[in-house]
Every structure is written in structure tokens, then in C-alpha cells.
Design a protein around this motif. Structure first.
Motif, short mmCIF file in Angstrom:
data_model
loop_
_atom_site.label_atom_id
_atom_site.label_comp_id
_atom_site.label_asym_id
_atom_site.label_seq_id
_atom_site.Cartn_x
_atom_site.Cartn_y
_atom_site.Cartn_z
N GLY A 13 -42.66 -1.98 77.46
CA GLY A 13 -42.28 -2.93 78.51
C GLY A 13 -40.84 -2.74 78.95
N LEU A 14 -39.96 -2.52 78.00
CA LEU A 14 -38.55 -2.30 78.34
C LEU A 14 -38.37 -0.99 79.10
N LYS A 15 -39.20 -0.01 78.80
CA LYS A 15 -39.12 1.29 79.49
C LYS A 15 -39.41 1.11 80.99
N LYS A 16 -40.29 0.19 81.31
CA LYS A 16 -40.65 -0.05 82.71
C LYS A 16 -39.63 -0.92 83.44
N ALA A 17 -38.75 -1.58 82.68
CA ALA A 17 -37.74 -2.44 83.29
C ALA A 17 -36.68 -1.57 83.97
N GLU A 18 -36.49 -1.79 85.23
CA GLU A 18 -35.54 -0.98 85.99
C GLU A 18 -34.08 -1.32 85.66
N TRP A 19 -33.83 -2.48 85.13
CA TRP A 19 -32.46 -2.92 84.86
C TRP A 19 -31.93 -2.42 83.53
N LEU A 20 -32.77 -1.76 82.72
CA LEU A 20 -32.35 -1.32 81.39
C LEU A 20 -32.45 0.20 81.29
N GLN A 21 -31.35 0.83 80.89
CA GLN A 21 -31.36 2.28 80.69
C GLN A 21 -32.10 2.62 79.40
N ASP A 22 -32.77 3.77 79.42
CA ASP A 22 -33.56 4.20 78.26
C ASP A 22 -32.74 4.28 76.98
N LYS A 23 -31.48 4.66 77.11
CA LYS A 23 -30.66 4.82 75.91
C LYS A 23 -30.39 3.51 75.18
N HIS A 24 -30.61 2.39 75.86
CA HIS A 24 -30.37 1.08 75.26
C HIS A 24 -31.63 0.48 74.61
N ILE A 25 -32.77 1.10 74.83
CA ILE A 25 -34.03 0.55 74.30
C ILE A 25 -34.02 0.48 72.77
#
Length: 97
Positions: A24-36
Motif C-alpha cells: 500500500g505504501l508503495k502505491k502512495a505517491e507522497w512516499l518515496q520507496d527508500k522510506h518504506i
């Protein structure tokens, strides 16, 4: 060594939960992958803390409180790491090289 030696059996359910949250976080445009992974770590710690708080540990002493917090942090980090590892295994399995 098996990771199940370190993660409490009751918390193993958090691994697929965190994998799903990670997707779900991966699909969030406001969050960079490195922060997941960091987000999953924080979520894992919070969920582990909830488990510890409703557990059978009596919080009568400072040592008991510190033990509960330490347990929550360690277990949260471990389930988050296992979730990230599971995600990477799934990702690598799909690759054709």
C-alpha cells in the motif's frame, strides 16, 4: 538459524500484515520507496507495543516497563525486517535472468 527463533510466535502474523502495508505504501505517491522500510519499522514497533500492552506483563515496576518497551522495539524491528525480506524474495522470484 531460523528467524522464528527470535520472533515471538504470536507476532509472526505481523509479517504478512506489514508486507501488505508495504504494498500500500508503495502505491502512495507522497512516499518515496527508500522510506518504506523505516515506515514499516515504526508500524511494526507500534503494533508490537500494542501486543505487549495487552499481554500479561504486569507494569508494576520500572524494570517491567523498560522490558516491555525493549521487547516491543526488538520484535517490531524483527517483524519489519522479515516483511522487507519476504517482499524482496517475492520480487526476486518474479525476475527472469
Amino acid at each position: 538459524m531460523d528467524f522464528q527463533e527470535y520472533i515471538k510466535p504470536e507476532l509472526l502474523i505481523l509479517i504478512p500484515v506489514l508486507v501488505a502495508i508495504g504494498y500500500g505504501l508503495k502505491k502512495a505517491e507522497w512516499l518515496q520507496d527508500k522510506h518504506i522500510p523505516v515506515c514499516l519499522g515504526v508500524i511494526g514497533i507500534v503494533l508490537s507495543l500494542l501486543w505487549v500492552l495487552v499481554g500479561s506483563i504486569p507494569f508494576e515496576t520500572t524494570n517491567a516497563i523498560l522490558e516491555a518497551v525493549f521487547t516491543a522495539i526488538v520484535q517490531g524491528v524483527l517483524v519489519a525486517a522479515a516483511a522487507v525480506y519476504a517482499n524482496q524474495l517475492l520480487k526476486q522470484e518474479k525476475k527472469t535472468e
